[in-house]
Scaffold this active site. Structure first.
Site, PDB file in Angstrom:
ATOM      1  N   SER A  20       0.225   5.545  -7.679  1.00 16.55           N
ATOM      2  CA  SER A  20       1.403   6.101  -7.355  1.00 16.55           C
ATOM      3  C   SER A  20       1.223   7.187  -7.541  1.00 16.55           C
ATOM      4  O   SER A  20       1.737   8.268  -6.188  1.00 16.55           O
ATOM      5  CB  SER A  20       2.508   5.162  -7.855  1.00 16.55           C
ATOM      6  OG  SER A  20       2.027   3.859  -7.140  1.00 16.55           O
ATOM      7  N   ARG A  24       0.772  10.848  -3.990  1.00 14.32           N
ATOM      8  CA  ARG A  24       1.927  11.450  -4.286  1.00 14.32           C
ATOM      9  C   ARG A  24       1.753  13.324  -4.872  1.00 14.32           C
ATOM     10  O   ARG A  24       2.288  13.895  -3.401  1.00 14.32           O
ATOM     11  CB  ARG A  24       3.717  11.146  -4.939  1.00 14.32           C
ATOM     12  CG  ARG A  24       3.975   9.799  -4.799  1.00 14.32           C
ATOM     13  CD  ARG A  24       5.205   9.228  -5.138  1.00 14.32           C
ATOM     14  NE  ARG A  24       5.703   8.412  -4.653  1.00 14.32           N
ATOM     15  CZ  ARG A  24       4.962   6.465  -4.934  1.00 14.32           C
ATOM     16  NH1 ARG A  24       3.601   6.865  -5.023  1.00 14.32           N
ATOM     17  NH2 ARG A  24       6.072   5.458  -3.878  1.00 14.32           N
ATOM     18  N   GLY A  90      -2.649   1.125   0.872  1.00 11.60           N
ATOM     19  CA  GLY A  90      -1.641   1.320   2.275  1.00 11.60           C
ATOM     20  C   GLY A  90      -0.479   2.428   2.033  1.00 11.60           C
ATOM     21  O   GLY A  90       0.078   2.409   2.591  1.00 11.60           O
ATOM     22  N   ARG A 118      -2.565  -5.372   7.773  1.00  9.04           N
ATOM     23  CA  ARG A 118      -1.381  -4.502   6.700  1.00  9.04           C
ATOM     24  C   ARG A 118      -0.498  -4.558   8.433  1.00  9.04           C
ATOM     25  O   ARG A 118      -0.862  -3.620   8.635  1.00  9.04           O
ATOM     26  CB  ARG A 118      -2.151  -4.656   5.096  1.00  9.04           C
ATOM     27  CG  ARG A 118      -3.261  -4.590   4.472  1.00  9.04           C
ATOM     28  CD  ARG A 118      -2.895  -3.888   3.760  1.00  9.04           C
ATOM     29  NE  ARG A 118      -1.720  -3.770   2.184  1.00  9.04           N
ATOM     30  CZ  ARG A 118      -2.052  -3.336   1.066  1.00  9.04           C
ATOM     31  NH1 ARG A 118      -2.976  -2.309   1.495  1.00  9.04           N
ATOM     32  NH2 ARG A 118      -0.435  -3.184   0.629  1.00  9.04           N
ATOM     33  N   SER A 163      10.813  -2.064  -1.513  1.00 10.67           N
ATOM     34  CA  SER A 163       9.943  -1.380  -1.206  1.00 10.67           C
ATOM     35  C   SER A 163       9.705   0.279  -1.492  1.00 10.67           C
ATOM     36  O   SER A 163      10.437   0.573  -0.379  1.00 10.67           O
ATOM     37  CB  SER A 163       9.154  -1.529   0.380  1.00 10.67           C
ATOM     38  OG  SER A 163       7.809  -0.655   0.453  1.00 10.67           O
ATOM     39  N   GLN A 165       7.658   2.123  -0.686  1.00 13.22           N
ATOM     40  CA  GLN A 165       6.290   2.641  -0.030  1.00 13.22           C
ATOM     41  C   GLN A 165       7.567   2.940   1.309  1.00 13.22           C
ATOM     42  O   GLN A 165       7.741   4.043   2.131  1.00 13.22           O
ATOM     43  CB  GLN A 165       5.273   1.993   0.777  1.00 13.22           C
ATOM     44  CG  GLN A 165       4.446   1.529  -0.342  1.00 13.22           C
ATOM     45  CD  GLN A 165       3.156   0.951   0.109  1.00 13.22           C
ATOM     46  OE1 GLN A 165       3.191   0.460   1.370  1.00 13.22           O
ATOM     47  NE2 GLN A 165       1.866   0.176  -1.007  1.00 13.22           N
ATOM     48  N   ASP A 315       2.433  -6.055  -8.317  1.00 17.90           N
ATOM     49  CA  ASP A 315       0.613  -5.763  -8.573  1.00 17.90           C
ATOM     50  C   ASP A 315      -0.218  -5.665  -9.033  1.00 17.90           C
ATOM     51  O   ASP A 315      -0.870  -6.983  -9.693  1.00 17.90           O
ATOM     52  CB  ASP A 315      -0.066  -3.843  -8.081  1.00 17.90           C
ATOM     53  CG  ASP A 315       0.695  -3.220  -7.303  1.00 17.90           C
ATOM     54  OD1 ASP A 315       0.426  -3.795  -5.965  1.00 17.90           O
ATOM     55  OD2 ASP A 315       0.346  -2.494  -6.813  1.00 17.90           O
ATOM     56  N   ARG A 346      -2.615 -11.833  -1.433  1.00 19.17           N
ATOM     57  CA  ARG A 346      -3.228 -12.398  -3.175  1.00 19.17           C
ATOM     58  C   ARG A 346      -2.345 -13.842  -3.953  1.00 19.17           C
ATOM     59  O   ARG A 346      -2.824 -14.496  -4.803  1.00 19.17           O
ATOM     60  CB  ARG A 346      -2.002 -10.527  -3.783  1.00 19.17           C
ATOM     61  CG  ARG A 346      -3.025 -10.452  -4.164  1.00 19.17           C
ATOM     62  CD  ARG A 346      -2.372  -8.441  -4.635  1.00 19.17           C
ATOM     63  NE  ARG A 346      -3.486  -7.971  -4.286  1.00 19.17           N
ATOM     64  CZ  ARG A 346      -3.155  -6.508  -4.927  1.00 19.17           C
ATOM     65  NH1 ARG A 346      -1.939  -6.201  -4.898  1.00 19.17           N
ATOM     66  NH2 ARG A 346      -3.741  -5.965  -4.873  1.00 19.17           N
ATOM     67  N   ARG A 388      -7.767  -6.252  -7.985  1.00 17.45           N
ATOM     68  CA  ARG A 388      -7.089  -6.870  -8.081  1.00 17.45           C
ATOM     69  C   ARG A 388      -7.320  -8.498  -8.022  1.00 17.45           C
ATOM     70  O   ARG A 388      -7.797  -8.533  -9.770  1.00 17.45           O
ATOM     71  CB  ARG A 388      -5.773  -6.736  -8.021  1.00 17.45           C
ATOM     72  CG  ARG A 388      -4.980  -5.515  -8.015  1.00 17.45           C
ATOM     73  CD  ARG A 388      -3.381  -4.890  -8.073  1.00 17.45           C
ATOM     74  NE  ARG A 388      -3.487  -3.809  -7.809  1.00 17.45           N
ATOM     75  CZ  ARG A 388      -3.153  -2.685  -8.590  1.00 17.45           C
ATOM     76  NH1 ARG A 388      -3.264  -2.348 -10.276  1.00 17.45           N
ATOM     77  NH2 ARG A 388      -2.546  -1.254  -8.095  1.00 17.45           N
TER      78      ARG A 388
END
Length: 431
Positions: A20, A24, A90, A118, A163, A165, A315, A346, A388
């Site tokens: 993450s 960024r 994503g 997605r 979220s 995102q 996650d 998932r 994952r």
């Protein structure tokens, strides 16, 4: 790749850089004026795709050494000469769209077969409310798409799902919008964007609001290049730690793991299950608390995971499910419907994979229940290109009675390029 039942795992390893924060640091560095130097960057496929995008938008991006990068930003984005290919990322595509929306440019975004499945309207919707326009180039709500940005106005946006995102895309667009942008979250999502924006010189207001918070950002704030130290990724540290918990006799330490409270839901859950998990040498790095975590083989018990914890560990449910397979009793995971729109569905894949290995699993629309005990193993697991899912079942195989095989191990490099070597170094039987 096949995981075999392993003798005790021992050793100390370092978690790869947090994904993450790596995304960024690249994006913010490209938006900023001047030089941003990053150390500890995760050099996985996803982040490298974001680095190429930063270059395409006009920044100069240089790799100085292992995990050390320099981004020289021009204080804004220019229209790219070619399609922005975000690969499997994503986070990359959604944050880049938010950043690009604030500038008077046009850009086409695309990704791999997994990313093309997605949903994107969750981000393009609020960005369109701010004044950006989008054209779907193939299927609605999916990449490839064309973004035309600039002349944005700030909005008051109330999130329906927690979220980071969506929140981050809106805030990045808000930097170059007129007026004030606010995002209200009913539950708190990870706050790396807010923390890092401050490090780049922006003023961001955060007020508690019940279980959530309200984030406020004034438009017209420039970013200035800075130094970013990326701590170890708790989502990646989870895999060697999980192996330490389930393989008899193991003692595994992962150094330098980020302990941001909005990212440590898995560790809290393991402790509730009776895990022997200790954290030492707490310290600050890159504006985040980090520490060294040691996992010892533990007799785990099933728990009901609080639904409100989902945002802090969305996650990590695949690897939680793998460890729950060895726990006594049921582990109940609900309120995690968001798992169905990650790199894959998932929930469905973990249910199918665990069942193939003889584990009793009950699937629900918004969650699943794992009943633990001795794990037979012996399954071949379909991963649908999801890193994952692959790593979680390989960890399962290290303590199962029979070997466990996953069909597409190459995708692990998107988030954890050194996973196989690290696990073998601890004594894991992976071939």
């Amino acid at each position: 790749m096949t995981a075999h039942r392993s003798p005790a795992l021992t050793g100390t390893v370092r978690a790869p850089g947090d994904k993450s924060m790596s995304h960024r640091s690249m994006i913010f560095g490209a938006m900023a004026a001047g030089v941003t130097e990053v150390e500890g960057l995760l050099e996985g496929d996803d982040v490298l795709a974001t680095a190429r995008a930063a270059e395409a938008f006009g920044a100069k991006v240089e790799r100085l050494g292992d995990g050390r990068w320099r981004i020289t930003g021009a204080g804004g984005f220019r229209s790219p000469d070619s399609v922005i290919d975000c690969g499997n990322a994503g986070t990359g595509v959604r944050l880049l769209m938010g950043a690009a929306a604030g500038y008077p440019i046009t850009a086409d975004f695309d990704g791999d077969a997994s990313l093309r499945k997605r949903p994107m309207k969750r981000v393009t919707g609020p960005l369109a409310q701010m004044g950006a326009s989008f054209d779907w180039l193939a299927a609605e709500d999916r990449v490839p798409l064309r973004l035309t940005g600039g002349r944005l106005s700030g909005i008051d946006y109330v999130q329906t799902v927690a979220s980071a995102q969506i929140k981050s895309a809106i805030l990045l667009a808000g930097l170059n919008a007129g007026g004030v942008t606010t995002v209200t979250e009913p539950e708190k999502s990870r706050d790396h964007t807010e923390r890092m924006l401050r490090a780049f010189g922006a003023e961001v207001g955060v007020e508690e609001d019940g279980e959530g918070w309200v984030i406020t950002l004034k438009g017209g704030q420039p970013l200035t290049g800075t130094f970013v130290a990326v701590p170890g990724d708790p989502s990646s540290a989870a895999f060697p730690l999980a192996a330490g918990l389930v393989v008899p006799g193991s003692v595994v330490t992962v150094d330098g793991v980020m302990l941001n409270p909005l990212r440590t839901g898995l560790f809290d859950t393991w402790l509730e299950m009776g895990a022997d998990l200790t954290i030492t040498n707490r310290r600050m790095a890159g504006g985040e608390e980090v520490g060294d975590i040691t996992a010892r083989h533990s007799a785990l018990k099933g728990v009901v995971v609080p639904e409100e914890r989902a945002a802090s560990m969305i996650d990590e449910y695949p690897i939680l499910a793998a460890t729950a397979a060895f726990a006594e009793g049921q582990t109940v995971m609900r309120g995690v419907g968001e798992m169905r729109v990650k790199e894959s569905d998932r929930i469905a894949l973990m249910v199918a994979g665990l069942r193939a290995c003889g584990v009793e699993v009950e699937e629900e629309p918004e969650g699943f229940i794992v009943t633990g005990g001795p794990v037979r193993g012996g399954g071949t697991v379909h991963t649908a290109h999801d890193h994952r899912i692959a790593m979680s079942h390989l960890v399962l195989g290290l303590a199962a009675d029979r070997p466990v095989t996953v069909d597409e191990p190459d995708m692990i490099a998107t988030s954890f390029p050194g996973f196989v070597e690290m696990m073998r170094g601890l004594g894991a039987g992976l071939e």
